[in-house]
Scaffold this active site. Sequence first.
Site: not given
Length: 375
Positions: A93-97, A191, A218, A268, A306, A308, A311, A337
């Site tokens: 990601d851009s780091g913006g958040f 946005q 956003g 994500d 499940c 995984c 489980c 899980h």
Amino acid sequence: MKIEYSLLKTEKNTKARLGKIKTNYGTYDTPMFMPVGTRATVKSLSKEELKAAHAGIILSNTYHLWLRPGPDVIKNCGGLHKFMSWDGPILTDSGGFQVFSLAKNKEKDITEEGVHFKSHIDGKELFLTPEKSIEIQNKLDSDIAMSFDECPPYPVTYDYMKKSVERTLRWAKRGKAVHNNPNQALFGIVQGGEFQDLREYSCKETVKMNFDGYSIGGTSVGEDKPTMYKMIDDGIRYLPEDKVRYLMGVGDPIDIIEGVIRGVDIFDCVLPTRIARHGQAFTRTGKINLNNAQYKEDLEPIEKECDCYTCKNYSRAYIRHLITTGETLGGRLLSIHNIRFLIKLTEELREAIKNDTILEYRQKFIEKYQTKKEK
């Protein structure tokens, strides 16, 4: 090579899409959930555990890796894949958040040139620009880099959002102009908040720049569910059919289903590992909290169906013991899980798209998911 997206099918009753993303590390089916590895690691999990959960693309965070260990260190170690020993695709990601959450005075700290803020580690004054964000991501050598955008809070006024959208578009152009990694795709970010005309404008102007994929930004920033789903609808309507569509920061199971129905390809979120560290697990009948006393002698797995590792090997009682005594294995087992749960969800959604039954799948999932009543 940069990533290549192929649209295989659109579900006959909805906008849900079945596709494939071809990367330097293999070809992956969409819709897809991507685990978040903020500091070049998905918290507490090994690459073998991620592979066993059928993880494809994973995320890392530009802001955090910029501060520690630094993009030059990672570049000198052969790039992010070699540094973290991950032989699958990576999105940064851009780091913006993170940057915007650290900018205290929005009017003063967010300028046309970039964003002033203080490091969360030592309080050091920092300045991040669109060019710097792309430069860092070029050095990290991820498969997908993200444009640097402003992620406004919710709610804001129409005038604020309009100015923010205009600035994000200018930043997108600046970032694209300096992007110089031929093996790295660059995604634009749409946005516009809750305002339909601004979402439309942001989409159309961003698409004109011809990015390799597009993200709907956003959302999931405090709005209610109907508003969030409308943001997705408004943010996807004008995106091209032949490019990846990415909904950022969404990891609630029902939200993933709603996003897929609206035409989203990849998702994500830190949610599966974050709630795991607090003793919570996704199940088909809703989230459960293993801190609760009702699980003290419960020898059932988190979910019988499940597949995984957790489980197959451990009981709710044992995991509760680990969580309540502060043993780190508890959070690890729940993380395995929860990540597998969301990846399995997208696998089932792909099957529903193949069979044109996604609306029926949504109805059955929601009916069952909302039945859990913990003591």
